[in-house]
Design a protein around this motif. Structure first.
Motif, PDB file in Angstrom:
ATOM      1  N   THR A  59       4.266  23.721  20.998  1.00 13.10           N
ATOM      2  CA  THR A  59       5.602  22.447  21.008  1.00 13.10           C
ATOM      3  C   THR A  59       5.263  22.071  22.448  1.00 13.10           C
ATOM      4  O   THR A  59       5.678  20.756  22.663  1.00 13.10           O
ATOM      5  N   THR A  60       4.752  23.001  23.702  1.00 17.33           N
ATOM      6  CA  THR A  60       4.748  22.344  25.130  1.00 17.33           C
ATOM      7  C   THR A  60       3.618  21.521  25.126  1.00 17.33           C
ATOM      8  O   THR A  60       3.775  20.589  25.599  1.00 17.33           O
ATOM      9  N   PHE A  61       2.778  22.027  23.663  1.00 13.26           N
ATOM     10  CA  PHE A  61       1.178  20.895  24.207  1.00 13.26           C
ATOM     11  C   PHE A  61       1.826  19.835  23.931  1.00 13.26           C
ATOM     12  O   PHE A  61       1.550  18.667  24.399  1.00 13.26           O
ATOM     13  N   GLU A  62       2.353  20.144  22.478  1.00 11.08           N
ATOM     14  CA  GLU A  62       2.606  18.026  21.687  1.00 11.08           C
ATOM     15  C   GLU A  62       3.528  17.510  23.085  1.00 11.08           C
ATOM     16  O   GLU A  62       3.182  16.204  23.244  1.00 11.08           O
ATOM     17  N   VAL A  76      -4.082  25.608  23.541  1.00  4.97           N
ATOM     18  CA  VAL A  76      -3.267  25.232  23.007  1.00  4.97           C
ATOM     19  C   VAL A  76      -3.240  26.606  22.349  1.00  4.97           C
ATOM     20  O   VAL A  76      -4.421  26.967  21.237  1.00  4.97           O
ATOM     21  N   VAL A  77      -2.024  27.846  22.032  1.00  5.23           N
ATOM     22  CA  VAL A  77      -2.005  28.215  21.040  1.00  5.23           C
ATOM     23  C   VAL A  77      -1.478  28.299  19.762  1.00  5.23           C
ATOM     24  O   VAL A  77      -0.202  27.463  19.397  1.00  5.23           O
ATOM     25  N   THR A  92      -9.132  19.979  24.916  1.00  3.77           N
ATOM     26  CA  THR A  92      -8.563  21.137  24.465  1.00  3.77           C
ATOM     27  C   THR A  92      -9.559  21.710  23.731  1.00  3.77           C
ATOM     28  O   THR A  92     -10.426  21.456  22.327  1.00  3.77           O
ATOM     29  N   THR A  93      -8.795  23.159  23.508  1.00  2.00           N
ATOM     30  CA  THR A  93      -8.860  24.607  22.385  1.00  2.00           C
ATOM     31  C   THR A  93      -8.265  24.770  21.951  1.00  2.00           C
ATOM     32  O   THR A  93      -6.989  25.521  22.527  1.00  2.00           O
ATOM     33  N   SER A 147       6.140  27.092  27.279  1.00  3.95           N
ATOM     34  CA  SER A 147       5.865  27.828  26.650  1.00  3.95           C
ATOM     35  C   SER A 147       6.500  29.229  26.944  1.00  3.95           C
ATOM     36  O   SER A 147       6.187  30.462  26.824  1.00  3.95           O
ATOM     37  N   ILE A 148       8.161  29.339  26.600  1.00  6.22           N
ATOM     38  CA  ILE A 148       8.536  30.338  26.238  1.00  6.22           C
ATOM     39  C   ILE A 148       8.367  32.034  25.210  1.00  6.22           C
ATOM     40  O   ILE A 148       7.642  33.192  26.355  1.00  6.22           O
TER      41      ILE A 148
END
Length: 186
Positions: A54-57, A84-85, A97-98, A126-127
């Motif tokens: 979510t934060t990544f996007e 990004v997880v 990005t991985t 990314s809480i």
């Protein structure tokens, strides 16, 4: 060994989510310039950026589009490795990005990153991911930019029931608008 560092903007009452629009990292004010300078110091000591999907996007949709970014964040994010997880993201659409699959593999994936060569890997936003890393004991430092505001509601940095004692204060600074930076080693 690389370190995982959580960096968050936070209110006096511990809120870290930005839903109530209580801070602006792009503000061209004296405080904004001061915060951009210290952020640049921290960025220079890192070569990795770790976030959840979510934060990544949200960041992918904002920072690469900033053509006159005085904060340096755009250049930094374009330079560093991004992790990004996500269990659902296949094509991250941002160079460097991985995708880490997380779930039961999260701890081994993060340990593999910290065992590798390089400098700090910083998590911001990314809480949920931050909660997972704190519970797993994978965080080495917490950097808090505390804003003199109380919101009364919102998501918090530290998960319910998580406890840490004997944190070691690394640094404390106050900026012109009343924001304070505190850094703690875990």
């Amino acid at each position: 060994m690389r370190r995982i560092v959580i960096t968050q903007n936070i209110t006096l009452d511990g809120v870290v989510d930005a839903e109530q629009s209580w801070f602006d990292v792009t503000a061209d004010t004296e405080q904004g310039r001061e915060l951009a300078a210290v952020t640049a110091e921290h960025a220079a000591a890192s070569d990795g950026f770790l976030v959840g999907r979510t934060t990544f996007e949200a960041m992918r949709g904002f920072w690469p589009r900033q053509l006159d970014d005085r904060t340096g964040v755009t250049d930094h994010l374009n330079r560093v490795r991004k992790y990004v997880v996500s269990t659902t993201l296949d094509d991250p659409g941002w160079d460097g990005t991985t995708v880490l699959r997380g779930g039961d593999a999260l701890e081994p994936e993060i340990r593999a990153l910290t065992d590798g060569d390089g400098t700090d890997i910083v998590l911001t936003g990314s809480i949920t991911l931050g909660h997972s890393l704190l519970r797993a004991g994978l965080v080495h430092e917490v950097r808090l930019f505390t804003y003199p505001i109380v919101l009364g509601r919102g998501r918090r940095l530290f998960p319910d029931g998580w406890r840490a004692e004997n944190l070691s204060l690394i640094e404390q600074r106050t900026f012109s608008g009343g924001v304070t930076l505190t850094r703690y080693a875990l």
